[in-house]
Design an enzyme around this catalytic site. Structure first.
Site, short mmCIF file in Angstrom:
data_model
loop_
_atom_site.label_atom_id
_atom_site.label_comp_id
_atom_site.label_asym_id
_atom_site.label_seq_id
_atom_site.Cartn_x
_atom_site.Cartn_y
_atom_site.Cartn_z
N LYS A 1 0.81 -1.20 0.00
CA LYS A 1 0.00 0.00 0.00
C LYS A 1 0.86 1.27 0.00
CE LYS A 1 -2.90 -2.10 3.41
NZ LYS A 1 -3.54 -1.93 4.71
N GLY A 2 2.09 1.15 0.43
CA GLY A 2 2.90 2.33 0.77
C GLY A 2 3.06 3.39 -0.30
N GLU B 1 7.68 2.58 -6.11
CA GLU B 1 7.84 2.03 -4.76
C GLU B 1 7.99 3.18 -3.76
OE1 GLU B 1 7.29 0.02 -2.62
OE2 GLU B 1 8.74 -1.61 -2.54
N ASP B 2 7.52 2.96 -2.54
CA ASP B 2 7.67 3.98 -1.51
C ASP B 2 9.09 4.04 -0.96
OD1 ASP B 2 7.47 1.48 -0.34
OD2 ASP B 2 5.98 2.03 1.15
N ASP C 1 14.46 -1.10 0.81
CA ASP C 1 15.30 -1.38 1.97
C ASP C 1 16.27 -2.51 1.59
OD1 ASP C 1 16.32 -1.58 4.52
OD2 ASP C 1 14.53 -2.38 5.44
P1 IMP Z 1 12.51 -4.49 1.18
O1 IMP Z 1 11.93 -5.72 0.55
O2 IMP Z 1 13.35 -4.83 2.38
O3 IMP Z 1 13.25 -3.61 0.22
O4 IMP Z 1 11.32 -3.68 1.81
C1 IMP Z 1 10.46 -2.92 1.05
C2 IMP Z 1 9.15 -2.69 1.74
O5 IMP Z 1 9.28 -2.75 3.17
C3 IMP Z 1 8.63 -1.31 1.44
O6 IMP Z 1 7.77 -1.33 0.31
C4 IMP Z 1 7.88 -0.95 2.70
O7 IMP Z 1 6.56 -1.44 2.63
C5 IMP Z 1 8.61 -1.69 3.79
N1 IMP Z 1 9.62 -0.84 4.46
C6 IMP Z 1 10.96 -0.89 4.34
N2 IMP Z 1 11.55 0.06 5.09
C7 IMP Z 1 10.55 0.75 5.68
C8 IMP Z 1 10.51 1.90 6.56
O8 IMP Z 1 11.53 2.50 6.96
N3 IMP Z 1 9.27 2.31 6.93
C9 IMP Z 1 8.11 1.72 6.52
N4 IMP Z 1 8.11 0.65 5.69
C10 IMP Z 1 9.32 0.17 5.27
#
Ligand code: IMP
Length: 172
Positions: free
Chosen positions: A40-41, A96-97, A100
């Site tokens: 949703k972000g 993407e929001d 990470d």
């Molecule tokens: P990744 O798969 O680790 O890159 O994470 C991506 C997803 O994790 C993002 O689309 C967010 O929904 C969530 N996410 C990662 N870091 C944060 C943060 O600092 N705050 C809130 N959501 C996060």
């Protein structure tokens, strides 16, 4: 109770979003771009971005969830809502929001490739580079922030804080 420390103001956010929208509009002039927001972000970022893009675009959403109910990754990614637009032979851009570890995007790029789009690019509002575990190439970034858990402007912690217009570092 959480403590919130502001890291990006509404104005800083607006300036960068307008800049990235201008670049996308120029890079995709004469093309048919489909923007795919990750729910949703990304809903607020996508809404602001498209209102600053000056070329015709189509918009769709895909639902993916990687995090459980806390601030650490679960490592498992699930599709919670599928595409409604046919992307075969189309230029698509994932919106993407925050990136990470990159695991969510890695999974989604592989998934979207199975629909045989002509090209896939990635645009993120925030690139949180410190914990990257994959070699994903991000094509458009508004802000790079090294670390910390962020909320606001669509980003949540346990579904709280998405509606805040600024972005905050959440201190547990
Ligand atoms: P990744 O798969 O680790 O890159 O994470 C991506 C997803 O994790 C993002 O689309 C967010 O929904 C969530 N996410 C990662 N870091 C944060 C943060 O600092 N705050 C809130 N959501 C996060």
């Amino acid at each position: 109770m959480h403590t919130l420390e502001k890291v990006l103001s509404e104005e800083e956010i607006r300036n960068k979003v307008q800049g990235v929208a201008r670049t996308i509009s120029s890079d995709y002039k004469d093309k048919n771009l489909i923007l795919i927001g990750i729910l949703k972000g990304s809903f607020i970022f996508l809404a602001d971005l498209v209102r600053n893009i000056t070329i015709p675009v189509k918009i769709d959403f895909i639902g993916a969830s990687s995090y459980g109910s806390d601030t650490t990754t679960s490592g498992t990614i699930k599709i919670t809502k599928d595409l409604n637009i046919d992307i075969k032979n189309q230029d698509i851009m994932i919106i993407e929001d925050i990136v990470d570890t990159g695991l969510t995007l890695n999974f989604l790029v592989d998934y979207l490739k199975t629909f045989q789009p002509a090209s896939i690019k990635i645009c993120t509002h925030i690139d949180k580079c410190e914990r990257r575990e994959t070699k994903i190439k991000i094509d458009y970034t508004c802000h790079s922030i090294n670390k910390g858990f962020l909320v606001g402007y669509g980003l949540d912690c346990n579904e709280h804080y998405r509606n805040l217009p600024d972005i905050y570092h959440l201190k547990l």
